[in-house]
Design a protein around this motif. Sequence first.
Motif, PDB file in Angstrom:
ATOM      1  N   VAL A 197       0.903  -0.949   0.187  1.00 32.03           N
ATOM      2  CA  VAL A 197       0.088   0.007  -0.001  1.00 32.03           C
ATOM      3  C   VAL A 197       0.950   1.298   0.297  1.00 32.03           C
ATOM      4  CG1 VAL A 197      -1.589   1.744   1.231  1.00 32.03           C
ATOM      5  CG2 VAL A 197      -1.888  -1.424   1.409  1.00 32.03           C
ATOM      6  N   ALA A 198       1.580   0.951   0.668  1.00 29.48           N
ATOM      7  CA  ALA A 198       3.175   2.721   0.561  1.00 29.48           C
ATOM      8  C   ALA A 198       3.146   2.746  -0.509  1.00 29.48           C
ATOM      9  CB  ALA A 198       3.902   2.010   2.069  1.00 29.48           C
ATOM     10  N   LEU A 199       3.632   1.431  -1.147  1.00 31.15           N
ATOM     11  CA  LEU A 199       4.446   1.728  -2.725  1.00 31.15           C
ATOM     12  C   LEU A 199       3.724   2.657  -3.550  1.00 31.15           C
ATOM     13  CD1 LEU A 199       6.576  -1.923  -3.110  1.00 31.15           C
ATOM     14  CD2 LEU A 199       7.290   0.272  -2.816  1.00 31.15           C
ATOM     15  N   ALA A 237       0.312  -9.349 -12.323  1.00 34.82           N
ATOM     16  CA  ALA A 237      -0.565  -8.799 -11.264  1.00 34.82           C
ATOM     17  C   ALA A 237      -0.538  -7.459 -11.728  1.00 34.82           C
ATOM     18  CB  ALA A 237       0.697  -7.660 -10.740  1.00 34.82           C
ATOM     19  N   ILE A 238      -1.161  -7.339 -13.138  1.00 33.90           N
ATOM     20  CA  ILE A 238      -2.354  -6.632 -13.931  1.00 33.90           C
ATOM     21  C   ILE A 238      -3.331  -7.560 -13.704  1.00 33.90           C
ATOM     22  CG2 ILE A 238      -3.418  -5.900 -15.749  1.00 33.90           C
ATOM     23  CD1 ILE A 238      -0.632  -4.269 -16.403  1.00 33.90           C
ATOM     24  N   VAL A 283       4.939  11.606 -17.431  1.00 34.52           N
ATOM     25  CA  VAL A 283       4.607  10.481 -16.520  1.00 34.52           C
ATOM     26  C   VAL A 283       5.159   8.924 -16.814  1.00 34.52           C
ATOM     27  CG1 VAL A 283       3.456   8.699 -14.905  1.00 34.52           C
ATOM     28  CG2 VAL A 283       3.521  11.422 -14.961  1.00 34.52           C
ATOM     29  N   ASP A 284       6.072   8.442 -16.667  1.00 32.89           N
ATOM     30  CA  ASP A 284       6.732   6.825 -17.319  1.00 32.89           C
ATOM     31  C   ASP A 284       5.884   6.151 -16.133  1.00 32.89           C
ATOM     32  OD1 ASP A 284       8.379   8.455 -18.405  1.00 32.89           O
ATOM     33  OD2 ASP A 284      10.130   8.722 -17.664  1.00 32.89           O
ATOM     34  N   LEU A 285       4.864   5.417 -16.944  1.00 38.92           N
ATOM     35  CA  LEU A 285       4.509   3.963 -16.295  1.00 38.92           C
ATOM     36  C   LEU A 285       5.097   2.944 -16.696  1.00 38.92           C
ATOM     37  CD1 LEU A 285       0.946   5.721 -16.946  1.00 38.92           C
ATOM     38  CD2 LEU A 285       1.943   4.812 -14.586  1.00 38.92           C
ATOM     39  N   PRO A 286       4.905   2.055 -15.642  1.00 41.55           N
ATOM     40  CA  PRO A 286       5.991   0.514 -16.532  1.00 41.55           C
ATOM     41  C   PRO A 286       4.703   0.295 -17.693  1.00 41.55           C
ATOM     42  CG  PRO A 286       4.356   0.919 -14.006  1.00 41.55           C
ATOM     43  CD  PRO A 286       4.124   2.152 -14.243  1.00 41.55           C
ATOM     44  N   LYS A 307       1.895  -2.458 -10.285  1.00 40.96           N
ATOM     45  CA  LYS A 307       3.510  -2.451 -10.012  1.00 40.96           C
ATOM     46  C   LYS A 307       4.002  -2.842  -8.101  1.00 40.96           C
ATOM     47  CE  LYS A 307       8.348  -1.527 -11.367  1.00 40.96           C
ATOM     48  NZ  LYS A 307       8.457  -1.967 -10.877  1.00 40.96           N
ATOM     49  N   ALA A 308       3.468  -2.626  -7.471  1.00 42.56           N
ATOM     50  CA  ALA A 308       3.798  -2.696  -6.191  1.00 42.56           C
ATOM     51  C   ALA A 308       3.974  -3.677  -6.399  1.00 42.56           C
ATOM     52  CB  ALA A 308       2.507  -1.484  -5.737  1.00 42.56           C
ATOM     53  N   MET A 309       2.483  -4.519  -7.025  1.00 41.05           N
ATOM     54  CA  MET A 309       2.267  -5.945  -6.043  1.00 41.05           C
ATOM     55  C   MET A 309       3.127  -6.570  -6.623  1.00 41.05           C
ATOM     56  SD  MET A 309      -2.594  -6.531  -7.080  1.00 41.05           S
ATOM     57  CE  MET A 309      -3.250  -5.774  -5.975  1.00 41.05           C
ATOM     58  N   ALA A 310       3.698  -6.174  -8.187  1.00 37.52           N
ATOM     59  CA  ALA A 310       5.038  -7.407  -8.955  1.00 37.52           C
ATOM     60  C   ALA A 310       6.120  -6.650  -8.160  1.00 37.52           C
ATOM     61  CB  ALA A 310       4.672  -6.639 -10.420  1.00 37.52           C
ATOM     62  N   ASP A 311       6.632  -5.396  -7.758  1.00 35.11           N
ATOM     63  CA  ASP A 311       7.678  -5.861  -7.157  1.00 35.11           C
ATOM     64  C   ASP A 311       7.540  -6.090  -5.649  1.00 35.11           C
ATOM     65  OD1 ASP A 311       8.389  -4.650  -8.598  1.00 35.11           O
ATOM     66  OD2 ASP A 311       8.149  -2.101  -7.951  1.00 35.11           O
TER      67      ASP A 311
END
Length: 139
Positions: free
Chosen positions: A2-4, A38-39, A22-25, A88-92
């Motif tokens: 959540v913090a990420l 993750a998506i 904004v550079d999106l993953p 992305k946060a989930m994938a990380d």
Amino acid sequence: MVALSMKAGQDYMQKKMAGLQVDLPKPGPKKDDPLKIAIALTEASGETAATAETIDLMLDSLKKTNPPLAKRMGELIIAADMNLLGAKAMADTFTAKEMQAMIDFFRTPTGQKLAKHTPAIMRESGQASEKYFQSKLRP
């Protein structure tokens, strides 16, 4: 996680408000790409719908105190971008195997029920938080 997601969302908004790119993953082409999985997880879990509803609630609340800012933020915040940042946060945070296990859970009746009710849970939580902070800010 959540913090990420929150940090990524803050960075996104700061850049958008400043008119910066904004550079999106971007998910990779492989089936087992962590971001791609993750998506799929954000969609299966109901998080995609919950994010859109959360943004709407936030903007509605902001309209009460700062309509021009709410209008500007409404023009800048793209729910799909927020979902991608959350994915992305989930994938990380999780491995592809862990995320696939969560997707498998969301395919069960209990998981589907949770996904169905996630937006309402988020809405009620947001409304309760708003009431709490309003009570703290009143003289």
